[in-house]
Scaffold this active site. Structure first.
Site, mmCIF file in Angstrom:
data_model
loop_
_atom_site.group_PDB
_atom_site.id
_atom_site.type_symbol
_atom_site.label_atom_id
_atom_site.label_comp_id
_atom_site.label_asym_id
_atom_site.label_seq_id
_atom_site.Cartn_x
_atom_site.Cartn_y
_atom_site.Cartn_z
ATOM 1 N N GLN A 57 33.942 48.690 32.309
ATOM 2 C CA GLN A 57 33.650 50.102 32.576
ATOM 3 C C GLN A 57 33.862 50.462 34.049
ATOM 4 O O GLN A 57 33.953 51.637 34.392
ATOM 5 C CB GLN A 57 32.209 50.448 32.172
ATOM 6 C CG GLN A 57 31.981 50.391 30.674
ATOM 7 C CD GLN A 57 30.557 50.785 30.327
ATOM 8 O OE1 GLN A 57 29.663 49.951 30.355
ATOM 9 N NE2 GLN A 57 30.337 52.054 30.025
ATOM 10 N N GLY A 92 22.667 50.114 30.510
ATOM 11 C CA GLY A 92 23.567 48.973 30.514
ATOM 12 C C GLY A 92 24.931 49.372 31.038
ATOM 13 O O GLY A 92 25.298 50.561 30.998
ATOM 14 N N HIS A 142 31.645 45.878 24.539
ATOM 15 C CA HIS A 142 32.552 46.316 25.606
ATOM 16 C C HIS A 142 33.449 45.165 26.083
ATOM 17 O O HIS A 142 34.612 45.384 26.427
ATOM 18 C CB HIS A 142 31.755 46.803 26.826
ATOM 19 C CG HIS A 142 31.397 48.252 26.787
ATOM 20 N ND1 HIS A 142 32.327 49.252 26.739
ATOM 21 C CD2 HIS A 142 30.181 48.882 26.832
ATOM 22 C CE1 HIS A 142 31.720 50.432 26.741
ATOM 23 N NE2 HIS A 142 30.410 50.237 26.786
ATOM 24 N N HIS A 181 25.683 46.440 22.390
ATOM 25 C CA HIS A 181 26.593 47.471 22.910
ATOM 26 C C HIS A 181 27.437 46.923 24.077
ATOM 27 O O HIS A 181 28.659 47.092 24.097
ATOM 28 C CB HIS A 181 25.762 48.683 23.351
ATOM 29 C CG HIS A 181 26.544 49.802 23.949
ATOM 30 N ND1 HIS A 181 26.661 51.038 23.360
ATOM 31 C CD2 HIS A 181 27.257 49.881 25.106
ATOM 32 C CE1 HIS A 181 27.410 51.812 24.121
ATOM 33 N NE2 HIS A 181 27.782 51.146 25.184
ATOM 34 N N GLU A 182 26.784 46.250 25.022
ATOM 35 C CA GLU A 182 27.515 45.748 26.201
ATOM 36 C C GLU A 182 28.460 44.604 25.823
ATOM 37 O O GLU A 182 29.577 44.527 26.340
ATOM 38 C CB GLU A 182 26.544 45.298 27.301
ATOM 39 C CG GLU A 182 25.634 46.395 27.842
ATOM 40 C CD GLU A 182 26.327 47.711 28.128
ATOM 41 O OE1 GLU A 182 27.489 47.708 28.588
ATOM 42 O OE2 GLU A 182 25.709 48.760 27.889
ATOM 43 N N CYS A 241 26.930 56.119 25.711
ATOM 44 C CA CYS A 241 27.688 55.194 26.561
ATOM 45 C C CYS A 241 28.130 55.946 27.810
ATOM 46 O O CYS A 241 28.591 57.091 27.702
ATOM 47 C CB CYS A 241 28.914 54.685 25.802
ATOM 48 S SG CYS A 241 29.962 53.578 26.763
ATOM 49 N N LEU A 242 28.002 55.309 28.972
ATOM 50 C CA LEU A 242 28.380 55.973 30.225
ATOM 51 C C LEU A 242 29.876 56.286 30.273
ATOM 52 O O LEU A 242 30.296 57.160 31.022
ATOM 53 C CB LEU A 242 27.978 55.110 31.425
ATOM 54 C CG LEU A 242 26.467 54.918 31.620
ATOM 55 C CD1 LEU A 242 26.190 53.952 32.773
ATOM 56 C CD2 LEU A 242 25.761 56.251 31.856
HETATM 57 NI NI NI Z 1 28.901 51.636 26.876
#
Ligand code: NI
Length: 174
Positions: free
Chosen positions: A51, A46, A137, A133-134, A91-92
């Protein structure tokens, strides 16, 4: 194909509340395409617009290995949650870190597609976790704000008790 730079913890962008996406134009299409390319290249499941430095309520998710399950979500909201699952999450924007995070087991979300058409998805397990999670963000929230505990380097590489709990949760949900 354009890969965008993923910002990491410490960048203010990750802590801002994103604005609704109002225009369903070519620019949004390009953003969604670039976000998917960027997510796949980074082996993520995701990616949210903040991000990549864009403060709009837009995210992409794909929990499949063969990239067959892409979800493009614009202005998404969770309208129903059920149960809970406790498992591993990364998480990226927080590379080389993982934590144990408790999320709803099932969620129903409403969102617009790239043309502005309202859609609804009811899902569970990893995809439900990814949606939670997304969406976090988009409100400037990161998993470190809601985690049960952070994993050590050793735990990240090995098996943790919560991995079993996650399997059970997914089996129960089938
Ligand atoms: Ni993330």
């Amino acid at each position: 194909m354009a890969i965008r730079k993923i910002v990491t913890l410490g960048d203010d962008t990750l802590r801002k509340v994103c604005k609704p996406q109002e225009k369903f134009d070519r620019r949004l299409g390009i953003l969604l395409r670039d976000m998917a390319d960027t997510m796949y290249k980074a082996n993520g499941v995701g990616l949210a617009a903040p991000q990549v430095g864009i403060l709009r309520r837009v995210c992409v998710i794909d929990i499949t290995e063969d990239h067959s399950g892409k979800l493009e979500m614009v202005n998404p909201v969770i309208v129903e949650e059920e149960g809970s699952q406790t498992g591993r999450e990364g998480c990226l924007s927080l590379p080389n870190r993982q934590a144990v995070v408790t999320r709803p087991l099932k969620v129903t979300a409403r969102y617009q597609d790239r043309d502005g058409v309202w859609m609804e998805i009811e899902t569970e397990g990893l995809e439900a976790r990814a949606i939670c999670h997304e969406l976090d963000h988009l409100d400037g929230r990161l998993y470190i704000d809601v985690m049960d505990r952070e994993l050590t380097q050793e735990e990240m590489e090995g098996h943790i008790p919560e991995d079993d709990a996650e399997d059970d949760a997914e089996e129960d949900a089938e």
